[in-house]
Design an enzyme around this catalytic site. Structure first.
Site, short mmCIF file in Angstrom:
data_model
loop_
_atom_site.label_atom_id
_atom_site.label_comp_id
_atom_site.label_asym_id
_atom_site.label_seq_id
_atom_site.Cartn_x
_atom_site.Cartn_y
_atom_site.Cartn_z
N HIS A 126 -22.03 -17.18 -8.68
CA HIS A 126 -21.44 -16.09 -9.47
C HIS A 126 -20.95 -14.94 -8.59
O HIS A 126 -20.17 -14.10 -9.04
CB HIS A 126 -22.43 -15.59 -10.54
CG HIS A 126 -23.53 -14.74 -10.03
ND1 HIS A 126 -24.80 -15.22 -9.79
CD2 HIS A 126 -23.59 -13.42 -9.71
CE1 HIS A 126 -25.58 -14.25 -9.37
NE2 HIS A 126 -24.86 -13.13 -9.31
N THR A 132 -31.26 -14.35 -7.24
CA THR A 132 -30.19 -14.74 -8.17
C THR A 132 -30.10 -13.86 -9.40
O THR A 132 -29.01 -13.52 -9.85
CB THR A 132 -30.39 -16.20 -8.62
OG1 THR A 132 -30.32 -17.04 -7.47
CG2 THR A 132 -29.34 -16.64 -9.62
N ALA A 133 -31.23 -13.47 -9.97
CA ALA A 133 -31.19 -12.80 -11.28
C ALA A 133 -32.32 -11.80 -11.39
O ALA A 133 -33.31 -11.84 -10.66
CB ALA A 133 -31.29 -13.82 -12.40
N ILE A 134 -32.15 -10.86 -12.32
CA ILE A 134 -33.21 -9.92 -12.65
C ILE A 134 -33.40 -9.92 -14.16
O ILE A 134 -32.49 -10.28 -14.91
CB ILE A 134 -32.92 -8.49 -12.16
CG1 ILE A 134 -31.61 -7.95 -12.78
CG2 ILE A 134 -32.86 -8.43 -10.65
CD1 ILE A 134 -31.31 -6.51 -12.41
N ASP A 151 -26.24 -22.27 -9.55
CA ASP A 151 -25.73 -20.98 -9.08
C ASP A 151 -25.82 -20.84 -7.56
O ASP A 151 -26.26 -19.81 -7.04
CB ASP A 151 -26.48 -19.83 -9.76
CG ASP A 151 -25.67 -18.52 -9.72
OD1 ASP A 151 -24.49 -18.59 -9.34
OD2 ASP A 151 -26.23 -17.48 -10.05
N ASN A 210 -27.81 -7.54 -4.73
CA ASN A 210 -28.80 -8.39 -4.06
C ASN A 210 -28.52 -9.88 -4.27
O ASN A 210 -29.08 -10.72 -3.57
CB ASN A 210 -30.21 -8.09 -4.57
CG ASN A 210 -30.92 -7.04 -3.75
OD1 ASN A 210 -31.14 -5.93 -4.22
ND2 ASN A 210 -31.28 -7.37 -2.51
N SER A 211 -27.71 -10.20 -5.27
CA SER A 211 -27.46 -11.61 -5.60
C SER A 211 -26.95 -12.36 -4.37
O SER A 211 -26.02 -11.91 -3.69
CB SER A 211 -26.41 -11.72 -6.71
OG SER A 211 -26.94 -11.29 -7.93
N GLY A 219 -34.81 -41.26 -15.43
CA GLY A 219 -34.42 -42.22 -16.46
C GLY A 219 -35.27 -42.13 -17.71
O GLY A 219 -35.57 -43.14 -18.34
N ILE A 220 -35.68 -40.91 -18.05
CA ILE A 220 -36.53 -40.73 -19.23
C ILE A 220 -36.01 -39.56 -20.06
O ILE A 220 -35.23 -38.73 -19.58
CB ILE A 220 -38.00 -40.45 -18.84
CG1 ILE A 220 -38.08 -39.15 -18.01
CG2 ILE A 220 -38.60 -41.62 -18.09
CD1 ILE A 220 -39.49 -38.69 -17.73
#
Length: 459
Positions: free
Chosen positions: A126, A247-249, A156, A230-231, A287-288
């Site tokens: 992003h 990545t996120a806050i 991301d 900061n991302s 595979g479940i």
């Protein structure tokens, strides 16, 4: 004088007689218990008492972040992305001389982490999404134009490359599986364009999934202060090793209010390796399908998808407890482990099967595109010629899995939707969702059951 000594003698004799009489009349010993309430110790919360010099030295060494900060701050860069956008102004068409369109630059900033001496940089997708130009500024203020190598929007993560004609300082990857809740970490980045900012906190949680974000489901949660800018920056341990990409806050104001989230380094490293080797991310699966009604510790297998000619070690009802000795308490932790692996990797899966703990060695397979009719949570699949012959149908789409176990239509064949024959899973899913979103409420799906009976489903 005689009179004086006589008075003294009588006084002494009287005292002796009094004491003797008291001992005769009151021969028992009298004990007085003096009980006092225990005192309460009040300690100021911002004060740490010194017990001894040795313990103080150990505590000081344990919280010394200078080495980690020094090793990281020069490998975290400022990322500036410039996007050319077009704005339409209808008034300009009627009253101006132009065509109503105006191009303008939109600038965004963030952080990135140099992960190799030859200039590869990890950041968030992003941060550079839709950028026409990406500029990297090192901690020494030198600027470079960056090349976009590849991206993974789901997790991301983006990979950039700069040519600096010199060896660059970089931050090595750590094994994020080894980081523990309560461990100290540093967040290094460029919040609000304040370059080379270091904040400290602890790991608050692992395998955190954020409500409303179903793409990234295995964050490291910390209380290190992270703000806009900061991302893409580094989350490092006290040794200066990369354990995550910030990545996120979690915020109602847009600024830090207590929690921040980072993509674990194991996932970031695997994505980088895939982008360098294949150009795209290789997604691995067991595979479940998961039993979403199960709320206890572990992940319960709801359905197993068998591949032709392949033995499947898992069974419906198995409860996954660990992968490669890493404890699995919830789905997000399972997702995180699988995201850090590649198709073809062997993993040891420990399961609870009817009370018995078993360990199965499983080869992960490549994720194929899942076609979901979101209206009902049906996973659809094109029928193979072999399946058509077996089920005695010419056209149709198979319902591979249904999320609603109360109306389980797994294995049913959709033959018609509102009288129209269907033979393509993707088109069938799109048609069902479009009809559901329309105002018409008398839609009809014709199906063939597992026993070969024709059934109808109205919605």
């Amino acid at each position: 004088m005689k009179k004086f000594f006589g008075l003294v003698g009588m006084a002494v004799l009287g005292g002796a007689l009094t004491l003797g009489g008291y001992k005769l009349l009151f021969n028992e010993t009298v004990v007085v218990n003096n009980k006092t309430a225990g005192t309460t110790s009040i300690v100021q919360t911002n004060y740490t008492p010194t017990f001894n010099k040795k313990s103080t030295a150990v505590a000081a060494a344990a919280i010394d972040f200078t080495l980690a900060a020094e090793q990281t701050v020069h490998s975290v860069v400022h990322v500036k992305n410039t996007t050319i956008r077009t704005q339409t102004n209808p008034l300009d068409i009627f009253f101006g001389n132009g065509n109503g369109q105006r191009k303008f630059e939109q600038v965004g900033t963030g952080s990135g982490v140099i992960i190799s001496s030859d200039g590869y940089i990890v950041t968030n997708n992003h941060v550079i999404d839709n950028a026409n130009d990406i500029q990297i500024t090192l901690n020494n203020q030198k600027k470079f134009k960056a090349e976009l190598i590849g991206t993974d929007a789901n997790n991301d993560i983006a990979l950039l490359k700069i040519d600096a004609d010199m060896e660059l300082p970089f931050t090595p990857f750590a094994n994020s599986d080894n980081i523990k809740i309560g461990e100290w970490v540093l967040a290094v980045g460029n919040p609000y364009n304040l370059t080379s900012t270091v904040t400290a906190g602890i790991v608050s949680a692992k395998g955190r999934d954020l409500e409303g974000n179903r793409n990234i489901e295995s964050f490291i949660q910390t209380d290190a202060a992270v703000n806009p800018g900061n991302s893409g920056g580094a989350l490092v341990n006290t040794r200066g090793e990369l354990v995550g990409i910030n990545t996120a806050i979690s915020s109602k104001t847009g600024s830090f209010i207590g929690y921040s989230f980072a993509v674990p380094s194991n996932i970031a490293k695997k994505i980088v390796d895939d982008l360098l080797e294949f150009g795209v991310v290789q997604e691995a699966i067991l595979g479940i399908a998961i039993d979403t009604d199960y709320t206890e510790e572990g992940v319960k297998v709801g359905k197993v998808f068998y591949e032709e000619g392949k033995k499947m070690e898992l069974k419906e009802g198995d409860i996954i407890k660990s992968i490669n000795n890493v404890k699995i308490s919830k789905f997000s932790e399972l997702k995180g482990q699988l995201t850090s692996k590649r198709p073809g990797d062997n993993i040891n899966v420990t399961i609870d099967r009817d009370g018995d703990l078993l360990t199965k060695n499983i080869v992960l397979t490549k994720k194929v595109k899942q076609i979901i009719a979101k209206t009902f949570g049906w996973q659809l699949k094109d029928l193979t010629p072999k399946e058509k012959k077996k089920r005695n149908v010419i056209k149709g789409v198979k319902i591979e899995y249904t999320a609603d176990k109360r109306n389980d239509l797994s294995g049913y064949i959709i033959t018609k939707i509102n009288g129209e024959e269907v033979d393509n899973a993707e088109k069938a899913a799109q048609l069902i969702d479009n009809l559901s979103n329309s105002n018409y409420r008398n839609n009809l799906i014709e199906l063939i059951s597992l026993t070969g009976d024709k059934e109808r489903f109205r919605f």
